[in-house]
Design a protein around this motif. Sequence first.
Motif, PDB file in Angstrom:
ATOM      1  N   THR A 146       0.842  -1.202   0.000  1.00 61.01           N
ATOM      2  CA  THR A 146       0.000   0.000   0.000  1.00 61.01           C
ATOM      3  C   THR A 146       0.875   1.250   0.000  1.00 61.01           C
ATOM      4  OG1 THR A 146      -1.776  -1.147   1.150  1.00 61.01           O
ATOM      5  CG2 THR A 146      -1.784   1.262   1.278  1.00 61.01           C
ATOM      6  N   TYR A 147       1.915   1.254   0.822  1.00 61.52           N
ATOM      7  CA  TYR A 147       2.829   2.392   0.883  1.00 61.52           C
ATOM      8  C   TYR A 147       3.500   2.628  -0.473  1.00 61.52           C
ATOM      9  CZ  TYR A 147       6.942   5.159   1.976  1.00 61.52           C
ATOM     10  OH  TYR A 147       7.913   6.115   1.973  1.00 61.52           O
ATOM     11  N   LYS A 186       4.113   5.646  -5.544  1.00 62.47           N
ATOM     12  CA  LYS A 186       4.096   5.709  -7.011  1.00 62.47           C
ATOM     13  C   LYS A 186       3.049   6.709  -7.505  1.00 62.47           C
ATOM     14  CE  LYS A 186       5.583   1.027  -8.218  1.00 62.47           C
ATOM     15  NZ  LYS A 186       5.127  -0.252  -8.814  1.00 62.47           N
ATOM     16  N   GLN A 187       1.887   6.667  -6.899  1.00 60.83           N
ATOM     17  CA  GLN A 187       0.804   7.588  -7.299  1.00 60.83           C
ATOM     18  C   GLN A 187       1.209   9.037  -7.046  1.00 60.83           C
ATOM     19  OE1 GLN A 187      -1.889   6.734  -8.963  1.00 60.83           O
ATOM     20  NE2 GLN A 187      -2.527   8.874  -9.092  1.00 60.83           N
ATOM     21  N   THR A 188       1.822   9.284  -5.910  1.00 58.62           N
ATOM     22  CA  THR A 188       2.263  10.639  -5.570  1.00 58.62           C
ATOM     23  C   THR A 188       3.294  11.120  -6.593  1.00 58.62           C
ATOM     24  OG1 THR A 188       1.869  10.234  -3.218  1.00 58.62           O
ATOM     25  CG2 THR A 188       3.341  12.050  -3.780  1.00 58.62           C
ATOM     26  N   ARG A 189       4.219  10.267  -6.995  1.00 56.39           N
ATOM     27  CA  ARG A 189       5.249  10.664  -7.954  1.00 56.39           C
ATOM     28  C   ARG A 189       4.643  10.930  -9.340  1.00 56.39           C
ATOM     29  NH1 ARG A 189      10.449   6.910  -6.377  1.00 56.39           N
ATOM     30  NH2 ARG A 189      10.929   8.064  -4.490  1.00 56.39           N
ATOM     31  N   ARG A 190       3.639  10.189  -9.706  1.00 56.85           N
ATOM     32  CA  ARG A 190       2.974  10.417 -10.994  1.00 56.85           C
ATOM     33  C   ARG A 190       2.268  11.774 -11.016  1.00 56.85           C
ATOM     34  NH1 ARG A 190       0.173   5.088 -10.667  1.00 56.85           N
ATOM     35  NH2 ARG A 190       1.868   3.651 -11.053  1.00 56.85           N
ATOM     36  N   GLU A 191       1.708  12.148  -9.862  1.00 57.29           N
ATOM     37  CA  GLU A 191       0.955  13.393  -9.779  1.00 57.29           C
ATOM     38  C   GLU A 191       1.861  14.618  -9.736  1.00 57.29           C
ATOM     39  OE1 GLU A 191      -1.459  12.736  -6.320  1.00 57.29           O
ATOM     40  OE2 GLU A 191      -2.784  11.343  -7.365  1.00 57.29           O
ATOM     41  N   GLU A 192       3.129  14.411  -9.424  1.00 57.05           N
ATOM     42  CA  GLU A 192       4.043  15.582  -9.300  1.00 57.05           C
ATOM     43  C   GLU A 192       4.511  16.060 -10.609  1.00 57.05           C
ATOM     44  OE1 GLU A 192       7.035  14.240  -6.543  1.00 57.05           O
ATOM     45  OE2 GLU A 192       5.797  14.731  -4.862  1.00 57.05           O
ATOM     46  N   GLN A 212       2.502   1.674  -3.470  1.00 54.91           N
ATOM     47  CA  GLN A 212       1.514   2.128  -4.461  1.00 54.91           C
ATOM     48  C   GLN A 212       1.180   3.599  -4.254  1.00 54.91           C
ATOM     49  OE1 GLN A 212       0.809   0.341  -7.096  1.00 54.91           O
ATOM     50  NE2 GLN A 212       2.057  -1.280  -6.211  1.00 54.91           N
ATOM     51  N   ASP A 213       1.026   4.012  -2.991  1.00 58.47           N
ATOM     52  CA  ASP A 213       0.768   5.430  -2.695  1.00 58.47           C
ATOM     53  C   ASP A 213       1.940   6.297  -3.140  1.00 58.47           C
ATOM     54  OD1 ASP A 213      -1.655   4.727  -1.600  1.00 58.47           O
ATOM     55  OD2 ASP A 213      -1.005   4.952   0.492  1.00 58.47           O
TER      56      ASP A 213
END
Length: 81
Positions: free
Chosen positions: A69-70, A75-81, A72-73
């Motif tokens: 979970t950590y 990865k998602q944060t890096r994609r949004e940056e 995946q979170d």
Amino acid sequence: MTDLARELGMSQPGASKHLRVLREVGLVRVRGAGRQRLYGLDASGLRPVHEWVGGFERFWNESFDRLDTYVQDLKQTRREE
């Protein structure tokens, strides 16, 4: 017993000693058949070990789930940056 000892690559007295210990701790059962002793596995003796190990299995599964979970979170944060 001789066949078992041969398969395991040990002496007959050595195999007898191991089977005696396994019988004493409840992992095998024995019955007489004429001059032979027939041994069988009694897996119920492994239940306490299985239950003990199960606690560790649950712990690690939960830990890896949290790690997944950590990651995946992250990865998602890096994609949004």
